[in-house]
Scaffold this active site. Structure first.
Site, PDB file in Angstrom:
ATOM      1  CG  ASP A   1      -0.266   0.004   2.540  1.00 32.87           C
ATOM      2  OD1 ASP A   1      -0.840   0.552   3.508  1.00 32.87           O
ATOM      3  OD2 ASP A   1       0.871  -0.502   2.646  1.00 32.87           O
TER       4      ASP A   1
ATOM      5  CG  HIS B   1       6.629  -0.246   9.926  1.00 27.94           C
ATOM      6  ND1 HIS B   1       6.721  -0.386  11.303  1.00 27.94           N
ATOM      7  CD2 HIS B   1       6.161   1.017   9.708  1.00 27.94           C
ATOM      8  CE1 HIS B   1       6.316   0.731  11.875  1.00 27.94           C
ATOM      9  NE2 HIS B   1       5.985   1.600  10.958  1.00 27.94           N
ATOM     10  CG  ASP B   2       5.798  -1.993   4.613  1.00 26.42           C
ATOM     11  OD1 ASP B   2       5.209  -1.144   3.933  1.00 26.42           O
ATOM     12  OD2 ASP B   2       5.328  -2.475   5.666  1.00 26.42           O
TER      13      ASP B   2
HETATM   14  O1  RIB Z   1       1.778  -0.200  10.746  1.00 18.41           O
HETATM   15  C1  RIB Z   1       2.761  -0.086   9.749  1.00 18.41           C
HETATM   16  C2  RIB Z   1       2.244  -0.558   8.419  1.00 18.41           C
HETATM   17  O2  RIB Z   1       1.136   0.241   8.032  1.00 18.41           O
HETATM   18  C3  RIB Z   1       3.272  -0.401   7.291  1.00 18.41           C
HETATM   19  O3  RIB Z   1       3.087  -1.419   6.345  1.00 18.41           O
HETATM   20  C4  RIB Z   1       2.909   0.920   6.682  1.00 18.41           C
HETATM   21  O4  RIB Z   1       3.290   1.015   5.310  1.00 18.41           O
HETATM   22  C5  RIB Z   1       1.420   0.890   6.807  1.00 18.41           C
HETATM   23  O5  RIB Z   1       0.922   0.116   5.729  1.00 18.41           O
HETATM   24 CA    CA Z   2       2.693  -0.825   4.028  1.00 16.02          CA
END
Ligand code: RIB
Ligand code: CA
Length: 328
Positions: A12, A257-258
């Site tokens: 996303d 994060h990703d």
């Molecule tokens: O909570 C973090 C996640 O939410 C990550 O994947 C960020 O891109 C959002 O999608």
């Molecule tokens: Ca994401």
């Protein structure tokens, strides 16, 4: 026969998704088959355009499939969250909105186009034809994957592993109880947790322990190439937002994060303190809507379904990204 790890990335895009796409494309141990887009950080049109922009920045040729623009069912209930009320853009006495993700990534507009096939049917067609050797890496809401599982449940037996960025046990963000990817489509997340597919969950508990700092972004920028610059720009934006909305222990750092989920695909040792247990999702629509319920007990009531990572190796993760970006 290539011994590369075949993956389909589901994004996303979003600033950290963008870094994840770049690292997945550059990591030699990974064969990036395709990238599927979904609504999440921004509406589907934005997340899809942003994904195409990253593809063009890389001069890459992986196909991009456009997916679902709405969560499965939770937006039908006006009392539930829906939309983008999750990750705050203003806290305390802040006057100005601050977003983790810009409407569009600040890189040139896309020239490439999405594939004709919808992402959900791409999943079904590709997985059913496969030898069961594809790893799915969802780093946004799980809507596309859950829809595919509902339409063709047989794909569950054809998925090698799911390595997902999502969830949070002792760390949350969208609400006191939930993490954004799960919170955005809790029913989709539960369908995936019930699928029987081997799952490694890369939650906020891990990603918050693997933050990237302004010292690191200076190094990316000094590389003098488009990937280093993009990683630096996207991460500096995240650091600015996190310092105001969800300050990390190091105020001049932010989780990406990703990208950590992608790192874990190629290097499982990037994740630490994994617990193999039962993980379910609250989708009752109450205060805990979207909560990741990680069963801590020695004797769980339902079959264990997930390796949940409570920590990560920050130094390894950041060095891995620097090594990949430097080679461009
Ligand atoms: O909570 C973090 C996640 O939410 C990550 O994947 C960020 O891109 C959002 O999608
Ligand atoms: Ca994401």
């Amino acid at each position: 026969m290539s011994d590369k790890i075949k993956i389909i990335l589901d994004v996303d895009t979003g600033t950290d998704d963008a870094v994840a796409i770049m690292m997945a494309y550059l990591e030699e141990k990974i064969d990036l088959l395709a990238v599927c887009t979904v609504v999440g950080n921004k509406p589907l049109e934005n997340t899809t355009e942003n994904t195409l922009r990253v593809k063009d920045l890389l001069k890459a040729d992986f196909p991009v499939y456009k997916g679902c623009g709405e969560a499965m069912v939770c937006n039908l209930n006006p009392n539930r969250h829906g939309g983008f009320k999750g990750v705050r853009t203003k806290v305390g006495d802040m006057k100005e909105d601050v977003s983790m993700h810009t409407e569009y990534l600040d890189i040139p507009a896309s020239t490439s186009k999405v594939e004709k096939e919808h992402a959900v049917f791409y999943y079904i067609d590709t997985l059913m034809k496969s030898d069961g050797d594809i790893t799915l890496v969802p780093v946004g809401p799980l809507t596309n994957l859950a829809m595919a599982m509902r339409i063709q449940p047989e794909i569950c037996g054809k998925i090698k592993e799911i390595v997902m960025m999502g969830g949070g046990c002792r760390r949350t963000n969208s609400t006191p109880a939930s993490e954004f990817n799960i919170w955005h489509d809790p029913e989709a997340a539960q369908i995936v947790m019930d699928s029987g597919v081997p799952i490694r969950m890369v939650p906020l508990d891990a990603t918050h322990n693997a933050c990237v700092s302004t010292d690191d972004t200076k190094e990316f920028r000094a590389m003098g190439n488009p990937v280093g610059d993009a990683v630096a720009d996207f991460t500096d934006h995240r650091i600015m937002a996190y310092s105001q909305l969800q300050p990390m222990e190091r105020i001049d750092s932010a989780p990406v994060h990703d990208a950590l989920a992608v790192c874990a695909v190629a290097y499982p040792e990037a994740l630490k303190d994994l617990l193999f247990t039962r993980v379910d999702i609250d989708f009752s629509g109450g205060f805990a809507d979207g909560q990741t319920i990680v069963d801590p007990r020695a004797f769980v009531d339902k079959p264990r379904n997930c390796h949940f990572a409570f920590d990560a190796d920050r130094e390894f993760f950041v060095q891995w990204m620097k090594d990949l970006a430097r080679k461009v």
